[in-house]
Scaffold this motif. Structure first.
Motif, short mmCIF file in Angstrom:
data_model
loop_
_atom_site.label_atom_id
_atom_site.label_comp_id
_atom_site.label_asym_id
_atom_site.label_seq_id
_atom_site.Cartn_x
_atom_site.Cartn_y
_atom_site.Cartn_z
N LEU A 67 -10.12 -2.39 -6.72
CA LEU A 67 -9.77 -1.06 -6.22
C LEU A 67 -10.46 -0.67 -4.91
O LEU A 67 -10.02 0.26 -4.24
N VAL A 68 -11.53 -1.35 -4.53
CA VAL A 68 -12.37 -0.91 -3.41
C VAL A 68 -12.21 -1.81 -2.19
O VAL A 68 -12.20 -3.04 -2.30
N GLY A 69 -12.10 -1.17 -1.01
CA GLY A 69 -12.09 -1.91 0.25
C GLY A 69 -10.84 -2.74 0.48
O GLY A 69 -10.88 -3.74 1.18
N ARG A 70 -9.73 -2.30 -0.06
CA ARG A 70 -8.48 -3.05 0.05
C ARG A 70 -7.56 -2.41 1.08
O ARG A 70 -7.66 -1.22 1.39
N VAL A 71 -6.61 -3.19 1.57
CA VAL A 71 -5.55 -2.65 2.42
C VAL A 71 -4.71 -1.73 1.52
O VAL A 71 -4.22 -2.17 0.47
N PRO A 72 -4.57 -0.46 1.87
CA PRO A 72 -3.94 0.51 0.98
C PRO A 72 -2.52 0.13 0.51
O PRO A 72 -2.21 0.30 -0.67
#
Length: 181
Positions: free
Chosen positions: A104-109
């Motif tokens: 869930l964190v630091g991903r391409v939206p």
């Protein structure tokens, strides 16, 4: 000078899991600030009041003890009666949080949104969008916000429980969180 846009690699991040309505990593919804600080012994915390919210919850910003003051990893919000009700994980400095294997964190939206929507549909959960256009789910207690990291934006999950007197999860997201980009 350190790079203010530095993003931790996956290997540098602690690994946490998210269980809707229960908690995030070592944090459990309903716990007090003292219990949260005890659950995060490797983190230093600065505590303030979320000034923009009507009921003025306590806001605790946790950072790894050996990093600069501005490098908040996790922001937690505590209500006077319900305790911990909202956990926000920083896209650049926070732990990696997974929901059934979904990072869930630091991903391409856009990639995360596609994966999250598929996850919800496969479980009969109606996809929702917050008023800001962010993917969300009251059932999962999640609003997928974004945060700037230099010239890109990365996913910054807001994980919460619906509070008393609230109609939706969005009503529970502290206003301070709408100011992070």
């Amino acid at each position: 000078m350190t790079n203010p846009w530095h993003v931790l690699t996956e290997a540098e991040r602690e690994q946490w899991t998210y269980t809707p309505s229960v908690g995030v990593g070592p944090l459990r919804f309903g716990m007090s600030h003292d219990e949260a600080a005890e659950a995060l012994p490797a983190f230093a915390a600065s505590v303030s009041v979320a000034h923009r919210d009507v009921d003025r919850p306590t806001k605790a910003e946790f950072r790894n003890a050996d990093v600069p003051f501005h490098a908040t990893a996790v922001t937690a919000y505590f209500g006077s009666s319900e305790g911990l009700f909202c956990v926000v994980v920083d896209a650049r400095n926070g732990p990696q949080v997974t929901l059934d294997g979904i990072r869930l964190v630091g991903r391409v939206p856009s990639r995360l949104e596609e994966q999250l929507m598929s996850y919800m549909l496969a479980r009969g959960i109606a996809p929702q969008y917050a008023p800001t256009g962010d993917p969300a789910s009251d059932d999962l207690g999640i609003v997928m916000r974004v945060q700037r990291a230099g010239d890109v934006v990365l996913s910054r999950p807001v994980l919460a429980v619906v509070r008393e007197r609230a109609n939706t999860l969005w009503d529970c997201v502290p206003y301070d969180e709408s100011c992070v980009h």
